[in-house]
Design a protein around this motif. Structure first.
Motif, PDB file in Angstrom:
ATOM      1  N   GLY A 257      20.316 -59.475 -45.118  1.00  0.00           N
ATOM      2  CA  GLY A 257      19.367 -58.657 -45.861  1.00  0.00           C
ATOM      3  C   GLY A 257      17.974 -58.604 -45.264  1.00  0.00           C
ATOM      4  O   GLY A 257      17.167 -57.759 -45.641  1.00  0.00           O
ATOM      5  N   GLU A 258      17.670 -59.500 -44.320  1.00  0.00           N
ATOM      6  CA  GLU A 258      16.338 -59.502 -43.709  1.00  0.00           C
ATOM      7  C   GLU A 258      16.204 -58.347 -42.719  1.00  0.00           C
ATOM      8  O   GLU A 258      17.183 -57.878 -42.135  1.00  0.00           O
ATOM      9  CB  GLU A 258      16.068 -60.826 -43.002  1.00  0.00           C
ATOM     10  N   THR A 259      14.969 -57.908 -42.517  1.00  0.00           N
ATOM     11  CA  THR A 259      14.684 -56.829 -41.578  1.00  0.00           C
ATOM     12  C   THR A 259      14.389 -57.412 -40.204  1.00  0.00           C
ATOM     13  O   THR A 259      13.679 -58.415 -40.086  1.00  0.00           O
ATOM     14  CB  THR A 259      13.480 -55.996 -42.058  1.00  0.00           C
ATOM     15  N   VAL A 260      14.945 -56.784 -39.183  1.00  0.00           N
ATOM     16  CA  VAL A 260      14.753 -57.229 -37.804  1.00  0.00           C
ATOM     17  C   VAL A 260      14.295 -56.058 -36.950  1.00  0.00           C
ATOM     18  O   VAL A 260      14.379 -54.903 -37.355  1.00  0.00           O
ATOM     19  CB  VAL A 260      16.063 -57.814 -37.207  1.00  0.00           C
TER      20      VAL A 260
ATOM     21  N   VAL B  93      19.967 -57.090 -41.348  1.00  0.00           N
ATOM     22  CA  VAL B  93      21.021 -58.062 -41.053  1.00  0.00           C
ATOM     23  C   VAL B  93      22.134 -57.917 -42.089  1.00  0.00           C
ATOM     24  O   VAL B  93      21.899 -57.981 -43.285  1.00  0.00           O
ATOM     25  CB  VAL B  93      20.456 -59.503 -41.054  1.00  0.00           C
ATOM     26  N   VAL B  94      23.349 -57.709 -41.587  1.00  0.00           N
ATOM     27  CA  VAL B  94      24.526 -57.574 -42.440  1.00  0.00           C
ATOM     28  C   VAL B  94      25.271 -58.907 -42.530  1.00  0.00           C
ATOM     29  O   VAL B  94      25.852 -59.238 -43.557  1.00  0.00           O
ATOM     30  CB  VAL B  94      25.463 -56.468 -41.888  1.00  0.00           C
TER      31      VAL B  94
ATOM     32  N   ASN C 241      14.569 -59.903 -33.297  1.00  0.00           N
ATOM     33  CA  ASN C 241      13.629 -60.865 -33.864  1.00  0.00           C
ATOM     34  C   ASN C 241      13.361 -60.439 -35.302  1.00  0.00           C
ATOM     35  O   ASN C 241      13.536 -59.254 -35.657  1.00  0.00           O
ATOM     36  CB  ASN C 241      12.307 -60.874 -33.114  1.00  0.00           C
ATOM     37  N   LYS C 242      12.892 -61.390 -36.111  1.00  0.00           N
ATOM     38  CA  LYS C 242      12.479 -61.043 -37.464  1.00  0.00           C
ATOM     39  C   LYS C 242      11.341 -60.038 -37.385  1.00  0.00           C
ATOM     40  O   LYS C 242      10.468 -60.132 -36.522  1.00  0.00           O
ATOM     41  CB  LYS C 242      12.005 -62.272 -38.235  1.00  0.00           C
ATOM     42  N   TRP C 243      11.369 -59.089 -38.297  1.00  0.00           N
ATOM     43  CA  TRP C 243      10.297 -58.087 -38.319  1.00  0.00           C
ATOM     44  C   TRP C 243       9.162 -58.634 -39.150  1.00  0.00           C
ATOM     45  O   TRP C 243       9.346 -59.077 -40.281  1.00  0.00           O
ATOM     46  CB  TRP C 243      10.825 -56.777 -38.884  1.00  0.00           C
ATOM     47  N   GLY C 244       7.963 -58.592 -38.570  1.00  0.00           N
ATOM     48  CA  GLY C 244       6.810 -59.179 -39.256  1.00  0.00           C
ATOM     49  C   GLY C 244       5.926 -58.165 -39.940  1.00  0.00           C
ATOM     50  O   GLY C 244       4.838 -58.481 -40.360  1.00  0.00           O
ATOM     51  N   GLY C 245       6.373 -56.917 -40.065  1.00  0.00           N
ATOM     52  CA  GLY C 245       5.513 -55.879 -40.621  1.00  0.00           C
ATOM     53  C   GLY C 245       5.610 -55.691 -42.033  1.00  0.00           C
ATOM     54  O   GLY C 245       5.802 -55.912 -43.037  1.00  0.00           O
TER      55      GLY C 245
END
Length: 142
Positions: free
Chosen positions: A122-125, A92-93, A138-142
């Motif tokens: 900064g979160e991974t999706v 996410v930018v 969606n938010k990446w849960g890995g």
């Protein structure tokens, strides 16, 4: 104001909006309005003729290109490169809110993105769906 200029402004607006949506719906209307602008230069007083020519050009392009694009998309080996985005991770930018899209970077490209949950910078999706103008993530849960 001259009619050819009005047609030209309308064509420019339609083509710019088309570039933002990438749907090809407004492109044919934009080309039709360009045809009306040409007629307006040649026959400035024939407003009805301008409208008819613009409408006919847009209609003909719509009718005759639909089967061609359908055949192209259904052809052997055709794969839209954007479809490959589904399942890829991104970063996410610009914050994504349920009521406002944000921006994500997937690979080396940035995309407008929507999500049903709030996702911060900064979160991974992970890309779950590709629309015509937005990626659904969606938010990446890995």
């Amino acid at each position: 104001m001259d009619w050819w200029l009005i047609w030209l402004i309308a064509a420019g607006a339609l083509i710019v909006i088309e570039m933002l949506t990438l749907t090809f719906y407004l492109l044919w209307l934009g080309i039709g309005t360009l045809a009306a602008a040409v007629v307006a230069i040649a026959a400035p007083e024939a407003i009805l003729l301008q409208v008819i020519v613009g409408s006919v050009v847009a209609l003909v392009l719509t009718v005759f290109t639909k089967p061609l694009t359908r055949r192209f998309h259904n052809g052997k080996g055709f794969k839209d490169a954007v479809d490959d985005l589904v399942g890829l991770q991104g970063t996410v930018v610009e914050d994504i809110h349920p009521d406002a899209p944000g921006i994500v970077k997937v690979g080396s490209e940035t995309w407008s993105a929507k999500s049903e949950e709030e996702i911060g910078k900064g979160e991974t999706v992970i890309v779950v769906h590709r629309g015509s103008a937005f990626l659904q993530v969606n938010k990446w849960g890995g």
